[in-house]
Design a protein around this motif. Structure first.
Motif, PDB file in Angstrom:
ATOM      1  N   THR A   1       0.816  -1.211   0.000  1.00 46.09           N
ATOM      2  CA  THR A   1       0.000   0.000   0.000  1.00 46.09           C
ATOM      3  C   THR A   1       0.851   1.263   0.000  1.00 46.09           C
ATOM      4  OG1 THR A   1      -0.166  -0.112   2.397  1.00 46.09           O
ATOM      5  CG2 THR A   1      -1.965  -1.086   1.132  1.00 46.09           C
ATOM      6  N   LEU A   2       2.146   1.124   0.209  1.00 46.76           N
ATOM      7  CA  LEU A   2       3.013   2.290   0.178  1.00 46.76           C
ATOM      8  C   LEU A   2       3.543   2.574  -1.221  1.00 46.76           C
ATOM      9  CD1 LEU A   2       5.046   1.621   3.438  1.00 46.76           C
ATOM     10  CD2 LEU A   2       3.085   3.121   3.119  1.00 46.76           C
ATOM     11  N   ASP A   3       3.239   1.709  -2.165  1.00 45.87           N
ATOM     12  CA  ASP A   3       3.691   1.892  -3.541  1.00 45.87           C
ATOM     13  C   ASP A   3       2.783   2.913  -4.213  1.00 45.87           C
ATOM     14  OD1 ASP A   3       4.733   1.744  -6.039  1.00 45.87           O
ATOM     15  OD2 ASP A   3       4.336  -0.385  -6.337  1.00 45.87           O
ATOM     16  N   ASP A   4       3.332   4.079  -4.504  1.00 45.52           N
ATOM     17  CA  ASP A   4       2.524   5.150  -5.085  1.00 45.52           C
ATOM     18  C   ASP A   4       2.735   5.291  -6.592  1.00 45.52           C
ATOM     19  OD1 ASP A   4       5.095   6.079  -4.955  1.00 45.52           O
ATOM     20  OD2 ASP A   4       4.572   8.062  -4.221  1.00 45.52           O
ATOM     21  N   ARG A   5       3.225   4.229  -7.233  1.00 42.80           N
ATOM     22  CA  ARG A   5       3.425   4.266  -8.675  1.00 42.80           C
ATOM     23  C   ARG A   5       2.126   3.901  -9.387  1.00 42.80           C
ATOM     24  NH1 ARG A   5       7.781   0.078  -9.593  1.00 42.80           N
ATOM     25  NH2 ARG A   5       6.404  -0.966  -8.143  1.00 42.80           N
ATOM     26  N   HIS A   6       1.957   4.432 -10.605  1.00 43.72           N
ATOM     27  CA  HIS A   6       0.759   4.174 -11.400  1.00 43.72           C
ATOM     28  C   HIS A   6       1.135   4.050 -12.864  1.00 43.72           C
ATOM     29  CE1 HIS A   6      -1.673   5.330  -7.936  1.00 43.72           C
ATOM     30  NE2 HIS A   6      -0.850   6.347  -7.794  1.00 43.72           N
TER      31      HIS A   6
ATOM     32  N   ARG B   1       4.996  11.391 -24.672  1.00 43.14           N
ATOM     33  CA  ARG B   1       4.360  10.109 -24.972  1.00 43.14           C
ATOM     34  C   ARG B   1       5.008   9.067 -24.061  1.00 43.14           C
ATOM     35  NH1 ARG B   1       1.519   8.531 -29.452  1.00 43.14           N
ATOM     36  NH2 ARG B   1       2.209  10.425 -30.521  1.00 43.14           N
ATOM     37  N   PRO B   2       4.296   8.608 -23.047  1.00 45.25           N
ATOM     38  CA  PRO B   2       4.910   7.664 -22.098  1.00 45.25           C
ATOM     39  C   PRO B   2       5.058   6.263 -22.675  1.00 45.25           C
ATOM     40  CG  PRO B   2       2.616   7.988 -21.537  1.00 45.25           C
ATOM     41  CD  PRO B   2       2.922   8.934 -22.679  1.00 45.25           C
ATOM     42  N   VAL B   3       6.119   5.607 -22.271  1.00 46.48           N
ATOM     43  CA  VAL B   3       6.259   4.173 -22.500  1.00 46.48           C
ATOM     44  C   VAL B   3       5.646   3.553 -21.255  1.00 46.48           C
ATOM     45  CG1 VAL B   3       7.866   2.262 -22.817  1.00 46.48           C
ATOM     46  CG2 VAL B   3       8.359   4.506 -23.831  1.00 46.48           C
ATOM     47  N   ASP B   4       4.481   2.963 -21.433  1.00 47.12           N
ATOM     48  CA  ASP B   4       3.659   2.583 -20.273  1.00 47.12           C
ATOM     49  C   ASP B   4       3.816   1.114 -19.901  1.00 47.12           C
ATOM     50  OD1 ASP B   4       2.035   3.608 -18.308  1.00 47.12           O
ATOM     51  OD2 ASP B   4       0.184   3.160 -19.369  1.00 47.12           O
ATOM     52  N   ASP B   5       5.044   0.607 -19.928  1.00 44.94           N
ATOM     53  CA  ASP B   5       5.243  -0.784 -19.557  1.00 44.94           C
ATOM     54  C   ASP B   5       5.598  -0.952 -18.082  1.00 44.94           C
ATOM     55  OD1 ASP B   5       7.678   0.431 -19.920  1.00 44.94           O
ATOM     56  OD2 ASP B   5       8.646  -1.315 -20.787  1.00 44.94           O
ATOM     57  N   LEU B   6       5.965   0.142 -17.430  1.00 41.50           N
ATOM     58  CA  LEU B   6       6.270   0.122 -15.997  1.00 41.50           C
ATOM     59  C   LEU B   6       5.510   1.250 -15.304  1.00 41.50           C
ATOM     60  CD1 LEU B   6      10.134  -0.331 -16.124  1.00 41.50           C
ATOM     61  CD2 LEU B   6       8.454  -2.056 -15.518  1.00 41.50           C
ATOM     62  N   PRO B   7       5.042   1.008 -14.092  1.00 42.63           N
ATOM     63  CA  PRO B   7       4.385   2.099 -13.376  1.00 42.63           C
ATOM     64  C   PRO B   7       5.402   3.166 -12.984  1.00 42.63           C
ATOM     65  CG  PRO B   7       4.583   0.183 -11.965  1.00 42.63           C
ATOM     66  CD  PRO B   7       5.078  -0.223 -13.318  1.00 42.63           C
ATOM     67  N   ARG B   8       4.928   4.381 -12.834  1.00 37.95           N
ATOM     68  CA  ARG B   8       5.824   5.488 -12.488  1.00 37.95           C
ATOM     69  C   ARG B   8       5.160   6.372 -11.438  1.00 37.95           C
ATOM     70  NH1 ARG B   8       7.412   8.042 -17.424  1.00 37.95           N
ATOM     71  NH2 ARG B   8       6.751   6.200 -18.491  1.00 37.95           N
ATOM     72  N   ARG B   9       5.979   7.187 -10.784  1.00 38.30           N
ATOM     73  CA  ARG B   9       5.466   8.152  -9.814  1.00 38.30           C
ATOM     74  C   ARG B   9       5.196   9.461 -10.538  1.00 38.30           C
ATOM     75  NH1 ARG B   9       8.969   5.063  -7.019  1.00 38.30           N
ATOM     76  NH2 ARG B   9       8.096   4.152  -5.145  1.00 38.30           N
ATOM     77  N   CYS B  10       4.051  10.055 -10.248  1.00 42.00           N
ATOM     78  CA  CYS B  10       3.702  11.323 -10.877  1.00 42.00           C
ATOM     79  C   CYS B  10       2.814  12.100  -9.898  1.00 42.00           C
ATOM     80  CB  CYS B  10       2.964  11.084 -12.191  1.00 42.00           C
ATOM     81  SG  CYS B  10       2.473  12.608 -13.021  1.00 42.00           S
ATOM     82  N   ALA B  11       3.247  13.286  -9.567  1.00 43.79           N
ATOM     83  CA  ALA B  11       2.486  14.119  -8.631  1.00 43.79           C
ATOM     84  C   ALA B  11       1.149  14.545  -9.225  1.00 43.79           C
ATOM     85  CB  ALA B  11       3.309  15.336  -8.244  1.00 43.79           C
ATOM     86  N   ASP B  12       1.018  14.526 -10.560  1.00 49.59           N
ATOM     87  CA  ASP B  12      -0.212  14.960 -11.213  1.00 49.59           C
ATOM     88  C   ASP B  12      -1.167  13.812 -11.553  1.00 49.59           C
ATOM     89  OD1 ASP B  12       0.521  17.705 -11.286  1.00 49.59           O
ATOM     90  OD2 ASP B  12       1.907  17.248 -12.914  1.00 49.59           O
ATOM     91  N   PHE B  13      -0.847  12.593 -11.120  1.00 46.32           N
ATOM     92  CA  PHE B  13      -1.694  11.458 -11.446  1.00 46.32           C
ATOM     93  C   PHE B  13      -3.100  11.624 -10.854  1.00 46.32           C
ATOM     94  CE2 PHE B  13      -3.613   7.410 -10.303  1.00 46.32           C
ATOM     95  CZ  PHE B  13      -3.636   6.776 -11.541  1.00 46.32           C
TER      96      PHE B  13
ATOM     97  N   CYS C   1       0.400   5.243 -16.636  1.00 45.93           N
ATOM     98  CA  CYS C   1      -0.150   6.445 -17.280  1.00 45.93           C
ATOM     99  C   CYS C   1      -1.516   6.160 -17.900  1.00 45.93           C
ATOM    100  CB  CYS C   1       0.815   6.966 -18.344  1.00 45.93           C
ATOM    101  SG  CYS C   1       2.365   7.579 -17.655  1.00 45.93           S
ATOM    102  N   ARG C   2      -1.734   4.934 -18.393  1.00 48.27           N
ATOM    103  CA  ARG C   2      -3.008   4.598 -19.038  1.00 48.27           C
ATOM    104  C   ARG C   2      -4.193   4.723 -18.084  1.00 48.27           C
ATOM    105  NH1 ARG C   2      -0.155  -0.356 -19.205  1.00 48.27           N
ATOM    106  NH2 ARG C   2      -0.702  -1.690 -17.458  1.00 48.27           N
ATOM    107  N   ASP C   3      -3.943   4.748 -16.781  1.00 45.21           N
ATOM    108  CA  ASP C   3      -5.008   4.853 -15.793  1.00 45.21           C
ATOM    109  C   ASP C   3      -5.270   6.296 -15.361  1.00 45.21           C
ATOM    110  OD1 ASP C   3      -5.229   2.079 -15.807  1.00 45.21           O
ATOM    111  OD2 ASP C   3      -3.750   1.853 -14.200  1.00 45.21           O
ATOM    112  N   CYS C   4      -4.600   7.256 -15.988  1.00 47.08           N
ATOM    113  CA  CYS C   4      -4.675   8.663 -15.580  1.00 47.08           C
ATOM    114  C   CYS C   4      -5.539   9.475 -16.548  1.00 47.08           C
ATOM    115  CB  CYS C   4      -3.262   9.250 -15.538  1.00 47.08           C
ATOM    116  SG  CYS C   4      -3.204  10.980 -15.029  1.00 47.08           S
TER     117      CYS C   4
END
Length: 89
Positions: free
Chosen positions: A47-52, A71-83, A54-57
């Motif tokens: 639950t502490l993993d705050d990565r997402h 254009r994100p490469v969406d194969d790995l989740p990433r941290r984004c303050a604007d998600f 981009c396709r879910d944003c």
């Protein structure tokens, strides 16, 4: 070992035999690991993993991030303050 504990196997002779078979036969080891994955309870979600992804944003439009203009490469989740998740809309 977690599987053997889950099925409450405590006999050291049986445990040694299972480990010996797993060490010497890769096919049997693979089968047992797959079986244990199905039997053991699911691993807890971090639950502490705050990565997402981009396709879910909501900021992703036409495969581009509207917010950050890339254009994100969406194969790995990433941290984004604007998600912002799409379902929150």
């Amino acid at each position: 070992m977690a599987y053997l504990a889950a099925i409450e196997e405590t006999d050291p002779i049986v445990i040694d035999e299972v480990l010996k078979v797993c060490r010497n036969d890769p096919d049997k080891r693979q089968w047992l690991l797959q079986w244990a994955d199905r039997i053991l309870p699911a691993k807890p979600i971090d639950t502490l993993d705050d990565r997402h992804f981009c396709r879910d944003c909501i900021h992703l439009g036409d495969e581009r991030c509207i917010r950050h203009r890339f254009r994100p490469v969406d194969d790995l989740p990433r941290r984004c303050a604007d998600f912002l998740p799409k379902i929150a809309r």
